[in-house]
Design a protein around this motif. Structure first.
Motif, PDB file in Angstrom:
ATOM      1  N   THR A  13      24.167  10.498  37.132  1.00  0.00           N
ATOM      2  CA  THR A  13      25.418  10.382  37.484  1.00  0.00           C
ATOM      3  C   THR A  13      26.145  10.760  35.918  1.00  0.00           C
ATOM      4  O   THR A  13      25.786  10.239  35.142  1.00  0.00           O
ATOM      5  CB  THR A  13      25.713   8.889  37.604  1.00  0.00           C
ATOM      6  N   PRO A  14      27.091  11.696  36.168  1.00  0.00           N
ATOM      7  CA  PRO A  14      27.692  12.322  34.978  1.00  0.00           C
ATOM      8  C   PRO A  14      28.576  11.172  34.246  1.00  0.00           C
ATOM      9  O   PRO A  14      29.139  10.157  34.978  1.00  0.00           O
ATOM     10  CB  PRO A  14      28.463  13.311  35.197  1.00  0.00           C
ATOM     11  N   PRO A  15      28.593  11.266  32.770  1.00  0.00           N
ATOM     12  CA  PRO A  15      29.661  10.138  32.321  1.00  0.00           C
ATOM     13  C   PRO A  15      30.937  10.290  32.507  1.00  0.00           C
ATOM     14  O   PRO A  15      31.345  11.485  32.976  1.00  0.00           O
ATOM     15  CB  PRO A  15      29.466  10.454  30.816  1.00  0.00           C
ATOM     16  N   THR A  16      31.813   9.257  32.872  1.00  0.00           N
ATOM     17  CA  THR A  16      33.152   9.363  33.283  1.00  0.00           C
ATOM     18  C   THR A  16      33.876   8.634  32.189  1.00  0.00           C
ATOM     19  O   THR A  16      33.784   7.744  31.991  1.00  0.00           O
ATOM     20  CB  THR A  16      33.326   8.608  34.634  1.00  0.00           C
ATOM     21  N   THR A  17      35.101   9.679  31.950  1.00  0.00           N
ATOM     22  CA  THR A  17      35.959   9.092  30.991  1.00  0.00           C
ATOM     23  C   THR A  17      37.298   8.265  31.639  1.00  0.00           C
ATOM     24  O   THR A  17      37.691   7.623  30.990  1.00  0.00           O
ATOM     25  CB  THR A  17      36.631  10.068  30.087  1.00  0.00           C
ATOM     26  N   HIS A  18      37.451   8.755  32.824  1.00  0.00           N
ATOM     27  CA  HIS A  18      38.551   8.234  33.511  1.00  0.00           C
ATOM     28  C   HIS A  18      38.127   8.273  34.944  1.00  0.00           C
ATOM     29  O   HIS A  18      37.391   8.730  35.494  1.00  0.00           O
ATOM     30  CB  HIS A  18      39.867   8.982  33.523  1.00  0.00           C
ATOM     31  N   VAL A  19      38.726   7.076  35.663  1.00  0.00           N
ATOM     32  CA  VAL A  19      38.387   6.898  37.123  1.00  0.00           C
ATOM     33  C   VAL A  19      38.979   7.938  37.785  1.00  0.00           C
ATOM     34  O   VAL A  19      38.378   8.391  38.864  1.00  0.00           O
ATOM     35  CB  VAL A  19      39.001   5.633  37.314  1.00  0.00           C
ATOM     36  N   VAL A  20      40.355   8.174  37.464  1.00  0.00           N
ATOM     37  CA  VAL A  20      40.804   9.377  38.462  1.00  0.00           C
ATOM     38  C   VAL A  20      41.261  10.655  37.179  1.00  0.00           C
ATOM     39  O   VAL A  20      41.250  10.356  36.106  1.00  0.00           O
ATOM     40  CB  VAL A  20      42.214   9.084  38.842  1.00  0.00           C
ATOM     41  N   GLU A  21      41.293  11.677  38.040  1.00  0.00           N
ATOM     42  CA  GLU A  21      41.398  12.891  36.997  1.00  0.00           C
ATOM     43  C   GLU A  21      42.871  13.049  36.549  1.00  0.00           C
ATOM     44  O   GLU A  21      43.824  12.735  37.088  1.00  0.00           O
ATOM     45  CB  GLU A  21      41.247  14.240  37.877  1.00  0.00           C
ATOM     46  N   LEU A  22      42.943  13.320  35.137  1.00  0.00           N
ATOM     47  CA  LEU A  22      44.041  13.141  34.606  1.00  0.00           C
ATOM     48  C   LEU A  22      44.697  14.882  34.410  1.00  0.00           C
ATOM     49  O   LEU A  22      43.847  15.567  34.073  1.00  0.00           O
ATOM     50  CB  LEU A  22      44.161  12.559  33.314  1.00  0.00           C
ATOM     51  N   GLU A  23      46.090  14.971  34.813  1.00  0.00           N
ATOM     52  CA  GLU A  23      46.411  16.172  34.462  1.00  0.00           C
ATOM     53  C   GLU A  23      47.555  16.124  33.404  1.00  0.00           C
ATOM     54  O   GLU A  23      48.231  15.098  33.123  1.00  0.00           O
ATOM     55  CB  GLU A  23      47.072  16.661  35.763  1.00  0.00           C
ATOM     56  N   ASN A  24      47.764  17.086  32.534  1.00  0.00           N
ATOM     57  CA  ASN A  24      49.097  17.015  31.788  1.00  0.00           C
ATOM     58  C   ASN A  24      50.273  17.070  32.619  1.00  0.00           C
ATOM     59  O   ASN A  24      50.413  18.017  33.053  1.00  0.00           O
ATOM     60  CB  ASN A  24      48.765  18.192  30.489  1.00  0.00           C
ATOM     61  N   VAL A  25      51.128  15.910  32.350  1.00  0.00           N
ATOM     62  CA  VAL A  25      52.122  16.053  32.902  1.00  0.00           C
ATOM     63  C   VAL A  25      53.427  16.198  31.998  1.00  0.00           C
ATOM     64  O   VAL A  25      54.516  16.326  32.275  1.00  0.00           O
ATOM     65  CB  VAL A  25      52.641  14.719  33.559  1.00  0.00           C
ATOM     66  N   LEU A  26      52.949  16.879  30.865  1.00  0.00           N
ATOM     67  CA  LEU A  26      54.217  17.156  30.134  1.00  0.00           C
ATOM     68  C   LEU A  26      54.529  18.684  30.201  1.00  0.00           C
ATOM     69  O   LEU A  26      53.574  19.503  30.668  1.00  0.00           O
ATOM     70  CB  LEU A  26      53.839  17.122  28.542  1.00  0.00           C
ATOM     71  N   ARG A  27      55.669  19.066  29.991  1.00  0.00           N
ATOM     72  CA  ARG A  27      56.072  20.660  30.388  1.00  0.00           C
ATOM     73  C   ARG A  27      55.766  21.202  28.967  1.00  0.00           C
ATOM     74  O   ARG A  27      55.752  20.608  27.974  1.00  0.00           O
ATOM     75  CB  ARG A  27      57.662  20.827  30.505  1.00  0.00           C
ATOM     76  N   PRO A  28      55.696  22.463  29.119  1.00  0.00           N
ATOM     77  CA  PRO A  28      55.375  23.458  27.755  1.00  0.00           C
ATOM     78  C   PRO A  28      56.725  23.129  26.882  1.00  0.00           C
ATOM     79  O   PRO A  28      57.798  23.086  27.139  1.00  0.00           O
ATOM     80  CB  PRO A  28      55.295  24.681  28.267  1.00  0.00           C
ATOM     81  N   ASP A  29      56.236  23.103  25.731  1.00  0.00           N
ATOM     82  CA  ASP A  29      57.457  22.795  24.368  1.00  0.00           C
ATOM     83  C   ASP A  29      58.048  24.169  24.378  1.00  0.00           C
ATOM     84  O   ASP A  29      57.374  25.101  23.616  1.00  0.00           O
ATOM     85  CB  ASP A  29      56.815  22.213  23.261  1.00  0.00           C
TER      86      ASP A  29
END
Length: 94
Positions: free
Chosen positions: A48-64
């Motif tokens: 079982t691969p290590p998991t850092t988050h239960v759900v996959e996170l996406e960057n929700v910030l817009r480009p600066d």
């Protein structure tokens, strides 16, 4: 399983004053938590691969990216005391 003596010992280390009701309640709750941890530790997680988050996170910030901002005179129009083309605020040392 954790017993009453262990709960009072941990409470003393944490400098917590617990009532008799709290000691009884925490004894049951902490035992439940430790039982759950033991069940998790007993699982076969080989492969079982290590998991850092239960759900996959996406960057929700817009480009600066720079873009036009509010004109200075419009921004300062509602300032209570604009000074020298800027917002005047009380000194933190005042």
């Amino acid at each position: 399983m954790i017993d009453r003596a262990q709960v009072t010992h941990v409470a003393r280390l944490a400098r917590l004053e617990l009532s008799e009701t709290e000691i009884e309640s925490l004894t049951g709750e902490l035992s439940g938590i430790l039982d759950h941890v033991e069940r998790i530790a007993a699982l076969d997680l080989e492969g079982t691969p290590p998991t850092t988050h239960v759900v996959e996170l996406e960057n929700v910030l817009r480009p600066d990216e720079p873009r036009p901002s509010l004109p200075r005179d419009v921004a300062l129009a509602s300032a209570p005391e604009p000074r020298d083309g800027a917002f005047a605020v009380p000194s933190p040392q005042a």
